[in-house]
Structure formats: structure tokens, C-alpha cells
Scaffold this motif. Structure first.
Motif, PDB file in Angstrom:
ATOM      1  N   ALA A 180       0.849  -1.203   0.000  1.00  0.00           N
ATOM      2  CA  ALA A 180       0.000   0.000   0.000  1.00  0.00           C
ATOM      3  C   ALA A 180       0.878   1.245   0.000  1.00  0.00           C
ATOM      4  O   ALA A 180       0.826   2.061   0.922  1.00  0.00           O
ATOM      5  N   PRO A 181       1.710   1.417  -1.045  1.00  0.00           N
ATOM      6  CA  PRO A 181       2.629   2.563  -1.083  1.00  0.00           C
ATOM      7  C   PRO A 181       1.925   3.851  -1.490  1.00  0.00           C
ATOM      8  O   PRO A 181       0.702   3.883  -1.672  1.00  0.00           O
ATOM      9  N   VAL A 182       2.690   4.918  -1.647  1.00  0.00           N
ATOM     10  CA  VAL A 182       2.193   6.239  -2.051  1.00  0.00           C
ATOM     11  C   VAL A 182       1.039   6.662  -1.146  1.00  0.00           C
ATOM     12  O   VAL A 182       0.002   7.159  -1.604  1.00  0.00           O
ATOM     13  N   GLY A 183       1.204   6.433   0.149  1.00  0.00           N
ATOM     14  CA  GLY A 183       0.244   6.912   1.136  1.00  0.00           C
ATOM     15  C   GLY A 183      -0.998   6.080   1.314  1.00  0.00           C
ATOM     16  O   GLY A 183      -1.828   6.386   2.181  1.00  0.00           O
ATOM     17  N   LEU A 184      -1.168   5.012   0.536  1.00  0.00           N
ATOM     18  CA  LEU A 184      -2.426   4.271   0.603  1.00  0.00           C
ATOM     19  C   LEU A 184      -2.543   3.394   1.839  1.00  0.00           C
ATOM     20  O   LEU A 184      -3.611   2.818   2.085  1.00  0.00           O
ATOM     21  N   ARG A 185      -1.489   3.288   2.635  1.00  0.00           N
ATOM     22  CA  ARG A 185      -1.644   2.617   3.927  1.00  0.00           C
ATOM     23  C   ARG A 185      -2.513   3.461   4.860  1.00  0.00           C
ATOM     24  O   ARG A 185      -3.050   2.946   5.841  1.00  0.00           O
ATOM     25  N   TYR A 186      -2.663   4.750   4.556  1.00  0.00           N
ATOM     26  CA  TYR A 186      -3.544   5.648   5.322  1.00  0.00           C
ATOM     27  C   TYR A 186      -4.828   5.890   4.530  1.00  0.00           C
ATOM     28  O   TYR A 186      -5.256   7.018   4.332  1.00  0.00           O
ATOM     29  N   HIS A 187      -5.452   4.819   4.100  1.00  0.00           N
ATOM     30  CA  HIS A 187      -6.603   4.953   3.209  1.00  0.00           C
ATOM     31  C   HIS A 187      -7.803   5.586   3.914  1.00  0.00           C
ATOM     32  O   HIS A 187      -8.572   6.335   3.302  1.00  0.00           O
ATOM     33  N   GLY A 188      -7.969   5.277   5.203  1.00  0.00           N
ATOM     34  CA  GLY A 188      -9.054   5.891   5.962  1.00  0.00           C
ATOM     35  C   GLY A 188      -8.888   7.397   6.057  1.00  0.00           C
ATOM     36  O   GLY A 188      -9.830   8.161   5.818  1.00  0.00           O
ATOM     37  N   LEU A 189      -7.695   7.834   6.375  1.00  0.00           N
ATOM     38  CA  LEU A 189      -7.415   9.267   6.449  1.00  0.00           C
ATOM     39  C   LEU A 189      -7.581   9.914   5.090  1.00  0.00           C
ATOM     40  O   LEU A 189      -8.120  11.025   4.971  1.00  0.00           O
ATOM     41  N   HIS A 190      -7.151   9.233   4.046  1.00  0.00           N
ATOM     42  CA  HIS A 190      -7.293   9.783   2.698  1.00  0.00           C
ATOM     43  C   HIS A 190      -8.760  10.006   2.344  1.00  0.00           C
ATOM     44  O   HIS A 190      -9.113  11.006   1.724  1.00  0.00           O
ATOM     45  N   HIS A 191      -9.620   9.079   2.730  1.00  0.00           N
ATOM     46  CA  HIS A 191     -11.038   9.252   2.438  1.00  0.00           C
ATOM     47  C   HIS A 191     -11.628  10.420   3.217  1.00  0.00           C
ATOM     48  O   HIS A 191     -12.557  11.075   2.739  1.00  0.00           O
ATOM     49  N   LEU A 226      -9.832  13.122   4.271  1.00  0.00           N
ATOM     50  CA  LEU A 226      -9.209  14.346   3.768  1.00  0.00           C
ATOM     51  C   LEU A 226      -8.523  14.026   2.436  1.00  0.00           C
ATOM     52  O   LEU A 226      -7.297  13.931   2.359  1.00  0.00           O
ATOM     53  N   PRO A 227      -9.287  13.855   1.358  1.00  0.00           N
ATOM     54  CA  PRO A 227      -8.707  13.401   0.093  1.00  0.00           C
ATOM     55  C   PRO A 227      -7.729  14.375  -0.540  1.00  0.00           C
ATOM     56  O   PRO A 227      -6.962  13.990  -1.418  1.00  0.00           O
ATOM     57  N   GLY A 228      -7.716  15.631  -0.102  1.00  0.00           N
ATOM     58  CA  GLY A 228      -6.800  16.605  -0.685  1.00  0.00           C
ATOM     59  C   GLY A 228      -5.402  16.573  -0.116  1.00  0.00           C
ATOM     60  O   GLY A 228      -4.491  17.237  -0.633  1.00  0.00           O
ATOM     61  N   LEU A 229      -5.167  15.786   0.931  1.00  0.00           N
ATOM     62  CA  LEU A 229      -3.828  15.703   1.525  1.00  0.00           C
ATOM     63  C   LEU A 229      -2.865  14.996   0.573  1.00  0.00           C
ATOM     64  O   LEU A 229      -3.138  13.890   0.128  1.00  0.00           O
ATOM     65  N   PRO A 230      -1.722  15.597   0.252  1.00  0.00           N
ATOM     66  CA  PRO A 230      -0.735  14.893  -0.583  1.00  0.00           C
ATOM     67  C   PRO A 230      -0.173  13.683   0.146  1.00  0.00           C
ATOM     68  O   PRO A 230      -0.073  13.668   1.379  1.00  0.00           O
ATOM     69  N   TYR A 231       0.199  12.677  -0.618  1.00  0.00           N
ATOM     70  CA  TYR A 231       0.568  11.389  -0.029  1.00  0.00           C
ATOM     71  C   TYR A 231       1.723  11.498   0.963  1.00  0.00           C
ATOM     72  O   TYR A 231       1.773  10.769   1.959  1.00  0.00           O
ATOM     73  N   HIS A 232       2.665  12.409   0.709  1.00  0.00           N
ATOM     74  CA  HIS A 232       3.858  12.464   1.553  1.00  0.00           C
ATOM     75  C   HIS A 232       3.579  13.094   2.922  1.00  0.00           C
ATOM     76  O   HIS A 232       4.451  13.061   3.800  1.00  0.00           O
ATOM     77  N   ASN A 233       2.397  13.667   3.123  1.00  0.00           N
ATOM     78  CA  ASN A 233       2.044  14.261   4.413  1.00  0.00           C
ATOM     79  C   ASN A 233       1.036  13.435   5.202  1.00  0.00           C
ATOM     80  O   ASN A 233       0.660  13.816   6.313  1.00  0.00           O
ATOM     81  N   LEU A 234       0.600  12.309   4.656  1.00  0.00           N
ATOM     82  CA  LEU A 234      -0.418  11.515   5.333  1.00  0.00           C
ATOM     83  C   LEU A 234       0.097  10.925   6.640  1.00  0.00           C
ATOM     84  O   LEU A 234      -0.641  10.840   7.630  1.00  0.00           O
ATOM     85  N   GLY A 235       1.358  10.512   6.678  1.00  0.00           N
ATOM     86  CA  GLY A 235       1.908   9.954   7.916  1.00  0.00           C
ATOM     87  C   GLY A 235       1.910  10.966   9.041  1.00  0.00           C
ATOM     88  O   GLY A 235       1.499  10.662  10.168  1.00  0.00           O
ATOM     89  N   GLU A 236       2.352  12.181   8.761  1.00  0.00           N
ATOM     90  CA  GLU A 236       2.363  13.233   9.778  1.00  0.00           C
ATOM     91  C   GLU A 236       0.937  13.597  10.189  1.00  0.00           C
ATOM     92  O   GLU A 236       0.661  13.802  11.376  1.00  0.00           O
ATOM     93  N   ALA A 237       0.037  13.676   9.229  1.00  0.00           N
ATOM     94  CA  ALA A 237      -1.357  13.988   9.544  1.00  0.00           C
ATOM     95  C   ALA A 237      -1.959  12.918  10.448  1.00  0.00           C
ATOM     96  O   ALA A 237      -2.683  13.228  11.404  1.00  0.00           O
ATOM     97  N   HIS A 238      -1.659  11.658  10.165  1.00  0.00           N
ATOM     98  CA  HIS A 238      -2.161  10.571  11.002  1.00  0.00           C
ATOM     99  C   HIS A 238      -1.635  10.690  12.430  1.00  0.00           C
ATOM    100  O   HIS A 238      -2.399  10.524  13.401  1.00  0.00           O
ATOM    101  N   ARG A 239      -0.351  10.975  12.571  1.00  0.00           N
ATOM    102  CA  ARG A 239       0.222  11.111  13.921  1.00  0.00           C
ATOM    103  C   ARG A 239      -0.456  12.238  14.686  1.00  0.00           C
ATOM    104  O   ARG A 239      -0.747  12.107  15.876  1.00  0.00           O
ATOM    105  N   ARG A 240      -0.716  13.342  14.028  1.00  0.00           N
ATOM    106  CA  ARG A 240      -1.391  14.455  14.692  1.00  0.00           C
ATOM    107  C   ARG A 240      -2.799  14.078  15.119  1.00  0.00           C
ATOM    108  O   ARG A 240      -3.241  14.413  16.224  1.00  0.00           O
TER     109      ARG A 240
END
Length: 361
Positions: free
Chosen positions: A292-303, A305-319
Motif C-alpha cells: 500500500a505505497p504512495v500513502g495508501l496505507r492511510y486509506h481511511g485518512l485519505h477518504h 481528507l482526500p486533498g492531503l498529498p501522499y507524503h504528508n499523510l503519515g504526519e497527519a495521522h500522527r497528529r
């Protein structure tokens, strides 16, 4: 799902609004994509993938090295392909040239130009479409039988052959047969899993892009076919490339199977319900980095906030995990890995089977 009282539905809408407001507040500074990261990642992934593919077909290399190269090619090219997902969510004006670059490096060579996702994938995120028959990327798999999950997953092995057939035969025929052209637009030009989905009419902008990409991809496919028929490319190399392509398709189908819980049966869902039906597989799990590369391991978060770029999903999840209460809906999206997600899916299938038996009794 049974109809809910008006008061309950209003409370759910309020909860969704509160969570969305908190999510936007926590991630407001993470919405800007970094063009350098996008370009470096795409070039490195595609470069490694094509280099490994070349090694996999090299007859002078030992077989174990060729097998290892084939596995690397699957994972690297899979990562490169998944940037098609970013193309549908990130404003292209913030990534100058990236749409063209991705299609040249990946979309056209792998017979998956960007229109396979453009104008389609965003419907999967629409509040009134998600989980319904209008959703191109949803099936009630949580209510199916386990054998159907196996068929769903391994059907992807035939996808590369369908792409070749499409580009070599169907595209030229569709250019002169209007009914086939309509069929191609509606049914054979999108990466979807819902067999009932029909693609809506093309916008003028997408129609122009489509014509260019479809033409170039078709010419490319016929160029490669000519090299094969002339003997410049061996049939052994073709078989290896097809095996690598099948590996990419199978990996993506496995990821798709784990992206949601698939428990909805067609009802419209609010933002929180969609969130709870979608999966995050964050660290410390390591294997999702591969499937699940390119941020897709954070698929729940992506759904959410779909506008978040993939490289910031990890930081967004931690927050989100740090700031939100332990009983918050977002905290329930995280799973420890593929085994946990599959176990929940199989358990839900078992409950659905029991319910069907009770209704018949």
C-alpha cells in the motif's frame, strides 16, 4: 441497515462536522504538495522498476537473480503506477508537468493512461455515491462468501491481457465503430470493480486528453507488437513481462481487498460512516509500505481528507491520533496489518451468512 430516527441522523451529522473541523484544523498546513518529492519519487520508482524489468528478461543473468529482479520490478512499477491516484486528487497546477511526465513514464508504457482514473475515481469519494451502486470502486464483499474473495483477488491476473487486447484491437475498432466506442467509454476505460458502473459522459477537457492518450498508447502497443512479431523481442521476454504485469495487478487487487471493510449494502453513508468502513494500516506494521505505497496505507485518512498529498499523510495521522480522544471514530480506523483486516472481513461474512439463514428459517 435499518432507517434511523431523525434525531439519531442529526447527531451523526453533527459528529461528522465536528470531526471534519478538527481534522482540517490539525492538518491545515499539510495540504501543499511538494513537487520535488513527487518528481524524485516517480523517477526513482519508474527507473528502478524498468531497470529491474530489464534484468529480469536478461538471459545472461542467473535465474535466481532474474527472479529477484522480477520481484523488485513488480514493487517498484506498482509504486510508480499508483501515482495515478495522486493525479486525481492533487491540483495539477501545483505540480507543473507531472501529469504529462507520469503518462510518458508510466501510463503509456504500461497501457494505463491517466484517463483510467480521471473523472471516475472522484465518484468513489462522493458522499452520495460511496458504497452505493453508483460507486465505481465498491462492492459489498463483506456479505459475500470467502470463495468469492479468492475469485475477486485472482481475477486480476488476467488484467494485463485485457489491457493488451484493448490497446491493440478494441481501440482501433472503436475509432470506426460508434457503438463500440460508446461501450469503450462506458465500460472499458476505467479502473473499477463494480460491474454495474457506467462511466458518465466525458467533459470536453477530458475528451481531448483521452483522444491524445488513447492514440499514443495504441501506437505504442502496436510498435511493441511489431518488435515481437519481427523477433526483435523474444516471446520469452514477453512471458516474463506479462508475469511481472500480473504480479502488479495481483498486488493492487490485494491492496484493494484490504482498503475497506466492505460492510455497506448500498445505503448512503455520512463522512464518519465512510471513515469507519475504510482502513488505515499505520506503523509499526512494515509490509504495508510495499503493498500500500504512495500513502495508501492511510486509506481511511485519505477518504476523510482526500486533498492531503501522499507524503504528508503519515504526519497527519500522527497528529490526529495524538490530538483526538481515544474513543473518537478516527481511532477506530487503524489495523495492525493484513491479517487483522482479513479476519474482520471473514468474520463479517460469517455473520452475514447467519443472518441470511435466520431470514430463511
Amino acid at each position: 441497515m435499518s432507517p434511523q430516527p431523525v434525531e439519531a441522523r442529526q447527531n451523526e451529522k453533527s459528529d461528522s462536522a465536528v470531526l471534519l473541523k478538527a481534522a482540517h484544523r490539525l492538518t491545515a498546513d499539510l495540504m501543499q504538495p511538494n513537487p520535488v518529492l513527487y518528481w524524485v519519487d516517480l523517477i526513482a520508482s519508474s527507473g528502478l522498476g524498468y531497470g529491474a524489468l530489464a534484468a529480469a528478461v536478461a538471459p545472461t543473468l542467473p535465474v535466481p537473480l532474474r527472479i529477484a529482479a522480477g520481484i523488485i520490478a513488480v514493487l517498484a512499477l506498482y509504486r510508480a503506477i499508483l501515482f495515478i491516484h495522486e493525479l486525481t486528487h492533487v491540483r495539477l497546477s501545483t505540480l507543473p508537468g507531472f501529469w504529462t511526465g507520469w503518462n510518458i513514464l508510466v501510463g503509456i508504457p504500461l497501457l494505463t493512461p491517466s484517463f483510467f482514473y480521471e473523472g471516475v475515481h472522484t465518484l468513489h469519494h462522493a458522499k452520495t455515491h460511496y458504497g452505493t451502486v453508483r460507486d465505481p470502486e465498491y462492492l459489498p464483499l463483506g456479505h459475500n462468501r470467502p470463495v468469492e474473495l479468492i475469485l475477486f483477488t485472482f481475477a486480476a491476473l488476467f488484467f494485463p491481457l485485457l489491457l493488451i487486447l484493448r490497446s491493440l484491437i478494441l481501440v482501433p475498432l472503436a475509432a470506426v465503430i460508434p457503438p463500440l466506442r460508446r461501450l469503450m467509454v462506458e465500460r472499458l476505460s476505467a479502473l473499477v470493480i463494480n460491474p454495474e458502473f457506467r462511466r458518465p459522459p466525458l467533459t470536453p477537457t477530458l475528451a481531448r486528453r483521452w483522444l491524445v492518450l488513447e492514440t499514443v498508447t495504441c501506437l505504442y502497443a502496436w510498435g511493441v507488437a511489431a518488435l515481437v512479431l519481427s523477433g526483435a523481442i523474444s516471446w520469452t521476454s514477453v512471458a516474463i513481462v506479462l508475469a511481472i504485469a500480473a504480479g502488479i495487478a495481483l498486488t493492487n487487487q490485494f491492496r484493494t481487498l484490504l482498503a475497506h471493510h466492505w460492510e455497506n449494502e448500498g445505503e448512503e453513508m455520512d463522512a464518519v460512516e465512510q471513515l469507519l468502513d475504510t482502513v488505515n494500516v499505520p506503523p509499526p506494521a512494515m509490509l504495508p509500505m510495499l503493498w500500500a505505497p504512495v500513502g495508501l496505507r492511510y486509506h481511511g485518512l485519505h477518504h476523510f481528507l482526500p486533498g492531503l498529498p501522499y507524503h504528508n499523510l503519515g504526519e497527519a495521522h500522527r497528529r490526529m491520533v495524538t490530538a483526538l480522544p481515544a474513543d473518537n471514530a478516527y481511532q477506530q480506523t487503524s489495523s495492525t496489518g493484513a491479517v487483522e483486516v482479513l479476519a474482520r472481513l471473514l468474520a463479517h461474512q460469517a455473520r452475514a451468512k447467519e443472518l441470511r439463514r435466520e431470514r430463511k428459517a
